[in-house]
Design a protein around this motif. Structure first.
Motif, PDB file in Angstrom:
ATOM      1  N   ASN A  49       0.931  -1.119  -0.161  1.00  0.00           N
ATOM      2  CA  ASN A  49       0.016  -0.105  -0.069  1.00  0.00           C
ATOM      3  C   ASN A  49       0.888   1.367  -0.077  1.00  0.00           C
ATOM      4  N   ASP A  50       0.316   2.293   0.328  1.00  0.00           N
ATOM      5  CA  ASP A  50       0.916   3.810   0.084  1.00  0.00           C
ATOM      6  C   ASP A  50       2.171   3.811   1.025  1.00  0.00           C
TER       7      ASP A  50
ATOM      8  N   ALA B  50      -4.345  -2.498  -2.811  1.00  0.00           N
ATOM      9  CA  ALA B  50      -2.962  -2.857  -2.631  1.00  0.00           C
ATOM     10  C   ALA B  50      -2.649  -4.027  -3.021  1.00  0.00           C
TER      11      ALA B  50
END
Length: 160
Positions: free
Chosen positions: A37-38, A149
């Motif tokens: 994910n980020d 994600a």
């Protein structure tokens, strides 16, 4: 001589191995991975696999996304696998399923909790090391509003 020894060891290793996807069989597993994910969270989880048929199995699991930069989560998944036995020691499967995740983000005194439903799609493969132990790798994509994600995990399972 080295080739002969290696061949003998591989032969002995594979004698007791077989594809562990027979109807009625179960497996309990532990996995470690990474969620892309980020933020990027390491993951740790457990799962249970039940073979409904020789090729189709259901896999409920729970995974913890280890806290990183104030973001952590728990995910409960229910996936289905359709296993293709490529040999007696190796299986490959596409997966699809549903996910319920509980996210928590903390920055200073500010905290946000989110609960999200999502979907999973992916691929996995496993080596049947013995008649009781399997080792595998699974890649999946979690489709979750604002939190999509890719994830990758290594699994070790005990089959019974």
């Amino acid at each position: 001589m080295k080739k002969l020894i290696v061949m003998l060891m591989l032969t002995l290793f594979s004698i007791g191995a077989y594809a562990q996807t027979q109807q009625g069989q179960s497996s309990f597993g532990f996995n470690l991975g990474y969620n892309f994910n980020d933020i990027g969270n390491a993951t740790i989880g457990i799962d249970y696999r039940y073979c409904v048929t020789d090729a189709f199995r259901l896999t409920p699991s729970i995974t913890h996304f280890v806290k990183n930069d104030g973001l952590n989560a728990w995910a409960i998944d229910m996936n289905a696998h359709y296993v293709f036995k490529l040999s007696e020691m190796f299986g490959f499967y596409p997966l699809a399923g549903l996910s319920l995740s509980f996210w928590k983000a903390s920055v200073g005194n500010f905290s946000v909790n989110e609960t999200r439903f999502g979907a999973n799609i992916g691929l996995g493969g496993e080596v049947y090391a013995t008649d009781r132990i399997s080792v595998g790798l699974e890649a999946k994509y979690n489709i979750i509003k604002d939190l999509d994600a890719a994830a990758l995990a290594v699994r070790v399972g005990y089959n019974f």
